[in-house]
Design a protein around this motif. Structure first.
Motif, mmCIF file in Angstrom:
data_model
loop_
_atom_site.group_PDB
_atom_site.id
_atom_site.type_symbol
_atom_site.label_atom_id
_atom_site.label_comp_id
_atom_site.label_asym_id
_atom_site.label_seq_id
_atom_site.Cartn_x
_atom_site.Cartn_y
_atom_site.Cartn_z
ATOM 1 N N ASN A 158 0.024 -4.031 5.565
ATOM 2 C CA ASN A 158 0.189 -3.105 4.428
ATOM 3 C C ASN A 158 1.094 -3.617 3.322
ATOM 4 N N ARG B 89 -9.823 -6.360 -4.548
ATOM 5 C CA ARG B 89 -9.413 -5.096 -3.920
ATOM 6 C C ARG B 89 -8.176 -4.520 -4.608
ATOM 7 N N ALA B 90 -7.185 -5.381 -4.868
ATOM 8 C CA ALA B 90 -5.982 -4.925 -5.569
ATOM 9 C C ALA B 90 -6.319 -4.501 -6.994
ATOM 10 N N ALA C 199 -7.750 -1.113 -6.835
ATOM 11 C CA ALA C 199 -6.814 -0.088 -6.366
ATOM 12 C C ALA C 199 -5.708 0.233 -7.363
ATOM 13 N N ARG D 213 5.315 1.855 -7.583
ATOM 14 C CA ARG D 213 5.717 2.082 -6.189
ATOM 15 C C ARG D 213 7.142 2.644 -6.094
ATOM 16 N N ARG E 253 0.849 -1.187 0.000
ATOM 17 C CA ARG E 253 0.000 0.000 0.000
ATOM 18 C C ARG E 253 0.888 1.240 0.000
#
Length: 125
Positions: A114, A80-81, A84, A42, A13
């Motif tokens: 996380n 969810r991923a 996102a 990221r 996250r």
């Protein structure tokens, strides 16, 4: 474990701390892992950089196109991923890309605070 080159894939996250990453990686990584494969989206995460340094792991930044190509080979998928970041399996996908063509998952997605991690092994090439 199977012989080959081991790569840990990481999903995280935004704002994840190095301590959370290090705790999960120390718990799940087999001996012989020298590379951490992380999605390029990221890239600015300081926690990832600090965790890799603390564990002595080089980072391979995984492009979105390569991550998309390996989604079909992943063992676990998260709605969810997907919502996102646009990928349903980040850690496993990154591990597979980082380990190269013919790689397979040897440690499926593990979940920490996380952060997620998976390990793939190269196909022996």
């Amino acid at each position: 474990m199977k012989e080959g080159h081991y790569v840990a894939g990481l999903g995280a996250r935004p704002g994840v701390g190095a301590d959370d990453i290090v705790a999960l990686l120390r718990a799940v990584l087999p001996a012989g892992v020298s590379r951490l494969a992380v999605p390029v989206f990221r890239l600015g995460e300081i926690g990832i950089l600090h965790a890799a340094e603390a564990l002595g792991l080089e980072i391979a930044w995984i492009a979105a196109e390569a991550l998309a190509e390996r989604q079909k080979d992943c063992m676990s998928h998260s709605a969810r991923a997907q919502a996102a970041v646009g990928f349903s399996s980040v850690a496993e996908g990154c591990a597979l890309v980082g380990a190269g063509v013919g790689s397979t998952i040897v440690v499926p997605k593990q979940v920490g605070r996380n952060v997620t991690c998976a390990v793939a092994v190269s196909g022996g090439d």
